[in-house]
Structure formats: C-alpha cells, structure tokens
Write an enzyme that holds these catalytic residues in place. Structure first.
Site, PDB file in Angstrom:
ATOM      1  N   ASN A 204      19.077  35.690 -32.419  1.00 32.73           N
ATOM      2  CA  ASN A 204      18.558  34.768 -33.439  1.00 32.73           C
ATOM      3  C   ASN A 204      17.531  35.487 -34.314  1.00 32.73           C
ATOM      4  O   ASN A 204      16.478  34.938 -34.643  1.00 32.73           O
ATOM      5  CB  ASN A 204      17.954  33.517 -32.793  1.00 32.73           C
ATOM      6  CG  ASN A 204      17.832  32.369 -33.785  1.00 32.73           C
ATOM      7  OD1 ASN A 204      18.436  32.399 -34.860  1.00 32.73           O
ATOM      8  ND2 ASN A 204      17.047  31.370 -33.437  1.00 32.73           N
TER       9      ASN A 204
ATOM     10  N   GLU B  23      23.782  37.903 -33.935  1.00 30.13           N
ATOM     11  CA  GLU B  23      22.816  37.308 -34.874  1.00 30.13           C
ATOM     12  C   GLU B  23      21.576  38.204 -35.044  1.00 30.13           C
ATOM     13  O   GLU B  23      20.447  37.767 -34.851  1.00 30.13           O
ATOM     14  CB  GLU B  23      22.400  35.902 -34.421  1.00 30.13           C
ATOM     15  CG  GLU B  23      23.329  34.821 -34.926  1.00 30.13           C
ATOM     16  CD  GLU B  23      22.691  33.450 -34.964  1.00 30.13           C
ATOM     17  OE1 GLU B  23      22.427  32.966 -36.076  1.00 30.13           O
ATOM     18  OE2 GLU B  23      22.466  32.853 -33.886  1.00 30.13           O
TER      19      GLU B  23
ATOM     20  N   ASP C 268      28.350  35.794 -28.026  1.00 28.87           N
ATOM     21  CA  ASP C 268      28.140  34.363 -28.164  1.00 28.87           C
ATOM     22  C   ASP C 268      29.443  33.773 -28.679  1.00 28.87           C
ATOM     23  O   ASP C 268      29.772  33.891 -29.856  1.00 28.87           O
ATOM     24  CB  ASP C 268      26.982  34.110 -29.133  1.00 28.87           C
ATOM     25  CG  ASP C 268      26.734  32.632 -29.389  1.00 28.87           C
ATOM     26  OD1 ASP C 268      27.441  31.791 -28.796  1.00 28.87           O
ATOM     27  OD2 ASP C 268      25.836  32.319 -30.193  1.00 28.87           O
TER      28      ASP C 268
ATOM     29  N   ASN D 189      30.255  30.579 -28.565  1.00 27.45           N
ATOM     30  CA  ASN D 189      30.032  29.240 -29.113  1.00 27.45           C
ATOM     31  C   ASN D 189      31.037  28.212 -28.599  1.00 27.45           C
ATOM     32  O   ASN D 189      31.383  27.252 -29.286  1.00 27.45           O
ATOM     33  CB  ASN D 189      30.042  29.273 -30.655  1.00 27.45           C
ATOM     34  CG  ASN D 189      28.644  29.434 -31.229  1.00 27.45           C
ATOM     35  OD1 ASN D 189      27.713  28.747 -30.822  1.00 27.45           O
ATOM     36  ND2 ASN D 189      28.482  30.359 -32.169  1.00 27.45           N
TER      37      ASN D 189
ATOM     38  N   HIS E 276      18.751  31.852 -26.799  1.00 34.95           N
ATOM     39  CA  HIS E 276      19.722  32.276 -25.793  1.00 34.95           C
ATOM     40  C   HIS E 276      19.025  33.100 -24.722  1.00 34.95           C
ATOM     41  O   HIS E 276      17.951  33.662 -24.950  1.00 34.95           O
ATOM     42  CB  HIS E 276      20.820  33.143 -26.418  1.00 34.95           C
ATOM     43  CG  HIS E 276      21.751  32.402 -27.322  1.00 34.95           C
ATOM     44  ND1 HIS E 276      23.057  32.121 -26.990  1.00 34.95           N
ATOM     45  CD2 HIS E 276      21.564  31.896 -28.572  1.00 34.95           C
ATOM     46  CE1 HIS E 276      23.638  31.484 -27.990  1.00 34.95           C
ATOM     47  NE2 HIS E 276      22.760  31.334 -28.958  1.00 34.95           N
TER      48      HIS E 276
END
Length: 263
Positions: free
Chosen positions: A10, A36, A152, A154, A252
């Site tokens: 992130n 990310e 990730d 998702n 995360h």
C-alpha cells in the site's frame, strides 16, 4: 532453504516509514514479492534500489501513485520479465517475473497484483478480464517451468478464508465467479495453494488483510487475500509458513513460506 515472502505494501514510501526495511534485515528472506508499490522510477532512484541488502526489480504502472509490483532478491536472476503480454493490464504494473534458471531447474518467482473490483462494476469487469487473460499465460508458463506466483489475489477462496463470509457473498473478492476461478486454478490448472497445503483448517489465523474501516484489525475481521500459488514440484518442497502480525507495515500482513531448495 529458500525463504520467500509476499506483501502488499500500500505504498513503498509509507511502508518504509513504518519499518519494513528493519524487518527485512531481521528476517532475511531470499526474495520478497511486493504489490502496490505506488511509485515510479524517479521515486526509486537513490532510495529504494535496494532494501536490507536485497536488490530490487520493478514493474511500474503508467499512472502515478497507482499499483506497481516489485521483487527484491539476494540472488541474481537470469532474466527479468515485466508484464505478461496484456495491453490493458501491463500498463497497470501488475506482473513481474524473475527467472532463476540453472541446468538443474527452470524456476520463476512472480509478484502479481490482481485488480480489485470494489470500486464498482467497471472494475469488477476489468477483474474478470484480467483473470481471463492470465489463464492462458499461466498454462503456457506451467508447461515450460516451475514457478511460485506470490501476490495479492483479491479473492478469498473459501468460507474459512474470511470472517464475515455470509455478508460478503455478493461483494467483490468473494463472488461465486471469482471463487470458481480459484477452484479451477487448483483443480484443473494444477496449481497449489501452498498456505492451505500446510494449514488446511485454519480460519482466524489465516487472514492477511483487514479493512481500515471500523475496527476490523482490532476485532480480526479479516480476509485471506495473499497467496503463494505454486506448481506441484515446488509446492511439495514447502516446509513452513508464517503470517507476520506483530508489526503493521500496511493494511496487509506479510506471508512467508520456506521451501526446501536453494539457488
């Protein structure tokens, strides 16, 4: 042993301010796959080329402050491949493959960031396009080499993979079509969910993502969205897994698997 970690940051600058480099220096993975990163090449220069002695390789999104993946490694790859041949999704910086080929083994470590559909129907449709385009690529890759895809995804595959599964059956990340794609990945495409191979029955301990809304972290209202997806020969070499929650570098948690091979 080969220690492989995956983490959605992130934002690499945000995670750096929260101590990710010190943690890497302490845990000493062979590779860490990041998603990310939310940066561009100028942001990396002079600051993030290396982390804790690991050399970074990147696939940036064209859009600033968006997506992007990286792999930091202590081993020199024989080849670095950014993107998987998708005009739409390679522009979003979602796939980075490092190859470590020797006479004994053809091995790839992949960092992959699957789209989220939570922003609306247009992004959910994009997510489905991504899954459709990734399928033949993974088939071709598996036919030619062993790999571990970290990332990730998702998607929470089963009811044990998220806290409030009843309330999320119509929400992105737990839709029937997404879960069916995961099932097909394992049952027909032959990949292995390495964490579930090692820990088939865990629930609350398995989560790797918590919403920033409400008190999701405090109440452990989480989802298992971060995976090691491996070809069977590599999955058979997985020995132990760790989801690290003592510190928070993003929304995360890093997931690490140790494999019984070396480079």
């Amino acid at each position: 042993m080969f220690k492989l970690t995956s983490l959605n940051l992130n934002g690499i600058r945000s995670a750096a301010s929260k101590g990710i480099e010190a943690w890497l220096a302490k845990t000493t993975p062979d590779c860490i796959c990041l998603q990310e990163v939310k940066c561009q090449a100028p942001d990396v220069q002079g600051r993030f080329e290396q982390l804790a002695g690991l050399q970074g390789h990147f696939h940036f999104a064209q859009k600033k402050g968006y997506s992007g993946v990286a792999v930091y490694t202590k081993h020199e790859p024989s080849e670095v491949i950014a993107g998987f041949g998708s005009t739409e999704f390679d522009a979003e910086g979602r796939y980075l493959e490092l190859r470590f080929d020797t006479p004994a083994r053809k091995l790839s470590i992949i960092s992959c960031y699957f789209p989220s559909g939570s922003a609306g129907e247009h992004r959910q449709l994009a997510k489905y396009r991504f899954l459709d385009e990734l399928d033949p690529h993974l088939d071709a890759l598996r036919a030619s080499r062993d790999f571990v895809l970290c990332g990730d995804v998702n998607i929470a595959h089963k009811e044990q993979d998220l806290k409030n599964w009843r309330g999320n059956r119509k929400n992105s990340g737990f839709l029937p079509e997404e879960r069916a794609w995961m099932t097909k990945l394992f049952d027909q495409r032959g990949l292995v969910d390495v964490y579930r191979q090692l820990q088939p029955h865990t629930t609350d301990d398995a989560y790797t993502w918590w919403s920033n809304r409400g008190q999701a972290w405090a109440k452990n209202v989480g989802w298992r969205l971060d995976y090691h997806l491996a070809t069977p020969p590599l999955a058979q070499l997985a020995r132990r897994e760790t989801i690290y929650k003592a510190e928070r570098f993003s929304d995360h948690a890093p997931i690490t698997v140790e494999y019984a091979f070396g480079l």
